[in-house]
Write an enzyme that holds these catalytic residues in place. Structure first.
Site, PDB file in Angstrom:
ATOM      1  CD  GLU A  55      -2.521   1.280   2.607  1.00  0.00           C
ATOM      2  OE1 GLU A  55      -3.628   1.786   2.838  1.00  0.00           O
ATOM      3  OE2 GLU A  55      -2.011   0.624   3.820  1.00  0.00           O
ATOM      4  CE  LYS A 155      -6.846   1.117   4.560  1.00  0.00           C
ATOM      5  NZ  LYS A 155      -5.469   2.084   4.834  1.00  0.00           N
ATOM      6  CB  CYS A 188      -3.637  -1.420   5.516  1.00  0.00           C
ATOM      7  SG  CYS A 188      -2.315  -0.844   6.900  1.00  0.00           S
TER       8      CYS A 188
END
Length: 466
Positions: A55, A155, A188
């Site tokens: 990321e 995300k 993440c």
């Protein structure tokens, strides 16, 4: 199949909040993409069929909403358009980054997953449309081995990323490969939440996950490699996790994980990137880890009593760990049975040390809402090495230990989502001998860790109470 992940030390903008033009943004990103290209070639030479990048690896971080704009590519978040950016660069404007990634995949005949910033214009009739008339997303893209864009994922759980928008609905994105079937992806902070990570795995019965991340390590319970392994173990899946490498920011820790083996990289000392290539089995069935365990007589319900029954119980004390107020009991002596409770959660420990060292360990329990750097409900039973010999040092970040401890740890967890953490000296990983449910308690046991024990914990996530 053979998988690769690359831990990348990204070349960062010296001043991310400054406004620059597209040309300057592309120049900076091009320097990171040059490194990506070298790594794709190296991975392909080693037979890798898929490679995952971290990321924020291409553009960096700490932007504002307006300063990141020149770094954003346009991408259609639609599964209906078949597009090969390398072969059809003329279809959309502002797709230079996508084109380069697509060409890397095509030239090296490899599946490629990367993370970039993307933009999408929106109409003011759309109730979610930001006031500047565009969405900005933190996006993963997956290309197949001929460079075709096969999946995009936006995300969902942003971690203080003011430059990006949360998509209106969670994306559940899956792409198919000839060598290992379906892969899912998320990013993440997503790994700590039900949506979309857990739901994606459950709905699609996934066995392979690609996971770009920019993770700041937090010991003793949320070091990158520690939690990545626990996630692979808990869901019985393979995870290809690529983290960014910035030791000064506490960022390192990537790996290729199966439920029973890990190939990891964690390095806080040196600079530069690291390519990990490993051959791992395709998981097709649910082989459950060995859940039988022989409880010795009287071990079913340990009281907080010592061997002789009339000695003093070790004292309860409180200390902050991971910004949460844990209730602890010290782990004294060569062996013993301990219990400590908070709210509805009781944690039990049977332990035996090979040699008594002058290190303080403690058994801690937390059952409550975690509220710092994100809000989520945690149920945790944790055996940890303390930072010093004072109770107040329990919960501190510790990286080295010498004590070898045999243990059985269990708790009456209220959630089925338990992540078994087992971290050893030098931020290395170990695997429990046994773990699973028995009599409404989740347990894990280990005879003799491979090196000194840092953390043995059952980290439960009670998603309904978030």
């Amino acid at each position: 199949y053979v998988a690769a992940v690359y831990e990348h030390e990204s070349i960062l903008s010296p001043n991310p909040t400054a406004l620059v033009d597209r040309h300057s943004a592309l120049e900076l990103m091009g320097r990171n993409l040059d490194i990506y290209e070298q790594q794709v070639v190296a991975a392909a030479r080693q037979g890798a069929q898929i490679i995952v990048f971290p990321e924020d690896g291409i553009h960096g971080f700490n932007f504002t909403r307006s300063s990141i704009y020149p770094y954003l590519d346009f991408v259609l978040h639609s599964s209906f358009v078949k597009w090969n950016p390398c072969r059809e660069p003329y279809l959309f404007n502002d797709t230079e980054v996508l084109q380069r990634l697509s060409c890397m995949a095509l030239k090296n005949k490899i599946f490629l997953v990367a993370n970039l910033g993307t933009k999408q214009p929106c109409e003011h009739t759309d109730p979610h449309c930001p006031s500047d008339g565009r969405y900005q997303f933190n996006t993963n893209v997956a290309f197949n081995d001929d460079g075709t864009l096969v999946a995009t994922y936006r995300k969902h759980n942003l971690y203080f990323e003011y430059a990006f928008d949360t998509p209106p609905e969670p994306d559940y994105k899956v792409f198919d490969t000839p060598f290992a079937g379906k892969f899912g992806m998320f990013t993440c902070f997503d790994i700590l939440f039900f949506e979309p990570a857990v739901n994606l795995i459950r709905q699609h019965n996934l066995k392979q996950i690609v996971y770009p991340t920019a993770w700041m390590n937090q010991l003793p319970l949320l070091s990158a490699v520690e939690f990545q392994q626990a996630f692979a173990t808990a869901f019985n899946i393979n995870i290809l996790a690529a983290n960014i490498h910035h030791p000064t920011l506490g960022m390192t820790g990537s790996g290729i994980y199966t439920p029973v083996k890990s190939f990891i990289y964690h390095n806080m000392e040196s600079y530069g990137g690291k390519l990990i290539v490993a051959e791992i089995p395709v998981i097709t069935t649910d082989y459950k880890t060995n859940l039988e365990i022989c409880f010795k007589e009287g071990q079913e319900t340990p009281g907080r009593a010592s061997e002789k029954g009339n000695e003093q119980l070790p004292p309860l004390f409180y200390a902050e760990m991971m910004y949460d107020n844990f209730t602890f009991v010290p782990v004294w002596g060569e062996k013993g049975e301990l219990q400590v409770c908070a709210n509805t959660l009781c944690c039990y420990l049977n332990y035996q040390r090979a040699v008594l060292t002058d290190e303080l360990y403690a058994l801690g329990v937390f059952d409550g809402l975690h509220t710092v750097h994100g809000t989520y409900y945690v149920q945790a039973c944790a055996l940890v090495k303390c930072g010093g010999l004072n109770f107040s040092t329990c919960g501190q970040e510790v990286t080295d230990a010498t004590a070898l401890i045999d243990f059985q740890l269990w708790g009456n967890m209220s959630t089925p989502y338990i992540f078994p953490l087992l971290l050893t000296s030098g931020i290395t990983l170990d695997f429990a001998d046994h773990m699973g449910w028995k009599n409404n308690h989740y347990f894990m046991s280990k005879n003799r860790t491979s090196s000194g024990l840092l953390t043995a914990a059952l980290y439960g996530r009670w998603y309904e109470k978030d």
